[in-house]
Design a protein around this motif. Sequence first.
Motif, PDB file in Angstrom:
ATOM      1  N   VAL A 100      44.088  32.222  49.486  1.00 15.21           N
ATOM      2  CA  VAL A 100      42.225  31.931  49.514  1.00 15.21           C
ATOM      3  C   VAL A 100      42.038  31.182  50.633  1.00 15.21           C
ATOM      4  O   VAL A 100      41.134  31.823  50.217  1.00 15.21           O
ATOM      5  CB  VAL A 100      42.987  30.938  47.604  1.00 15.21           C
ATOM      6  CG1 VAL A 100      40.812  30.747  47.596  1.00 15.21           C
ATOM      7  CG2 VAL A 100      43.441  32.027  46.631  1.00 15.21           C
ATOM      8  N   VAL A 103      39.697  33.337  52.808  1.00  7.14           N
ATOM      9  CA  VAL A 103      38.997  34.082  51.855  1.00  7.14           C
ATOM     10  C   VAL A 103      37.881  32.872  51.894  1.00  7.14           C
ATOM     11  O   VAL A 103      36.146  33.274  51.636  1.00  7.14           O
ATOM     12  CB  VAL A 103      39.225  34.038  50.931  1.00  7.14           C
ATOM     13  CG1 VAL A 103      37.308  35.457  50.122  1.00  7.14           C
ATOM     14  CG2 VAL A 103      39.899  35.806  50.564  1.00  7.14           C
ATOM     15  N   ARG A 116      35.684  38.021  47.902  1.00  3.76           N
ATOM     16  CA  ARG A 116      35.548  37.241  46.720  1.00  3.76           C
ATOM     17  C   ARG A 116      36.141  38.329  45.639  1.00  3.76           C
ATOM     18  O   ARG A 116      37.393  37.929  44.680  1.00  3.76           O
ATOM     19  CB  ARG A 116      34.934  36.090  46.647  1.00  3.76           C
ATOM     20  CG  ARG A 116      35.021  35.107  47.524  1.00  3.76           C
ATOM     21  CD  ARG A 116      34.052  33.873  47.639  1.00  3.76           C
ATOM     22  NE  ARG A 116      34.451  32.605  48.890  1.00  3.76           N
ATOM     23  CZ  ARG A 116      33.284  31.736  48.398  1.00  3.76           C
ATOM     24  NH1 ARG A 116      33.240  31.415  47.546  1.00  3.76           N
ATOM     25  NH2 ARG A 116      33.512  31.121  49.401  1.00  3.76           N
ATOM     26  N   LEU A 119      39.983  39.553  46.155  1.00  2.00           N
ATOM     27  CA  LEU A 119      40.771  38.592  45.863  1.00  2.00           C
ATOM     28  C   LEU A 119      40.311  38.278  44.112  1.00  2.00           C
ATOM     29  O   LEU A 119      42.015  38.240  43.900  1.00  2.00           O
ATOM     30  CB  LEU A 119      40.544  37.108  46.712  1.00  2.00           C
ATOM     31  CG  LEU A 119      41.075  36.356  45.934  1.00  2.00           C
ATOM     32  CD1 LEU A 119      42.020  35.796  47.087  1.00  2.00           C
ATOM     33  CD2 LEU A 119      40.325  35.411  46.323  1.00  2.00           C
ATOM     34  N   PHE A 123      44.631  39.971  44.162  1.00  2.00           N
ATOM     35  CA  PHE A 123      45.971  39.194  44.960  1.00  2.00           C
ATOM     36  C   PHE A 123      45.847  37.985  43.781  1.00  2.00           C
ATOM     37  O   PHE A 123      47.006  37.739  43.545  1.00  2.00           O
ATOM     38  CB  PHE A 123      44.984  38.606  46.078  1.00  2.00           C
ATOM     39  CG  PHE A 123      46.924  37.370  45.681  1.00  2.00           C
ATOM     40  CD1 PHE A 123      47.506  37.231  46.899  1.00  2.00           C
ATOM     41  CD2 PHE A 123      46.481  35.769  45.596  1.00  2.00           C
ATOM     42  CE1 PHE A 123      48.816  36.443  47.085  1.00  2.00           C
ATOM     43  CE2 PHE A 123      46.981  35.003  46.172  1.00  2.00           C
ATOM     44  CZ  PHE A 123      48.464  35.335  46.107  1.00  2.00           C
TER      45      PHE A 123
END
Length: 201
Positions: A100, A103, A116, A119, A123
């Motif tokens: 994280v 990002v 984002r 993400l 992930f």
Amino acid sequence: MPKLSYFDIPGSRGEECRLALHLAGVAFEDDRIKDWPPRKEQTPYGSVPTFEVEGRGVLAQTNAILVYIGREHGLHPRDNWLAARHEELMLAVEDLRAAVGPVLRIQDPEERVKAREELASGFLKRWGRAVERRLNDLGAGPFVSGDAIQVADLKLYMVVRWLSSGTVDHVPRDVFAEFPRLTALERAVAQHPKILAWYAR
């Protein structure tokens, strides 16, 4: 009195350690750093939190601090295999933070939004699914290993609370909603009497 040093924020790695000490009933010096650059080189690895015990020196690295507190005060499993399972989850939290972090540092607005959103849909979903499976393997909860709150619960609580809070733009509050075991753990920690007492101070 031991001293825990971390930034003056109610989140992330240092807060996990503060909560662990509070749960354990340990009086400690809550050293909230405001002058970081001159202090950075004084730490073992150029990072915080650090935990200092008189006569024993300074302990660095969050998981090492949490496991030490847990072992000393009954907040970490005594069985070595179960302890390793808890530590596995703690390391998984650090994997999440490592993914994280970059990002969050993206400056270009369009690139930031895209990264984002990817993400959140990529992930974070894979991470949540993996952790959910591991939690289910360990039992029914509400905590990692049943009814007793332990340091691994605090670590999971901090990241789930953070990423479900809406404070990270373009990561939806319900990013972990499809993982009932994980979200139930977060609620159980948030509602624990000692956690409520910490935030009511």
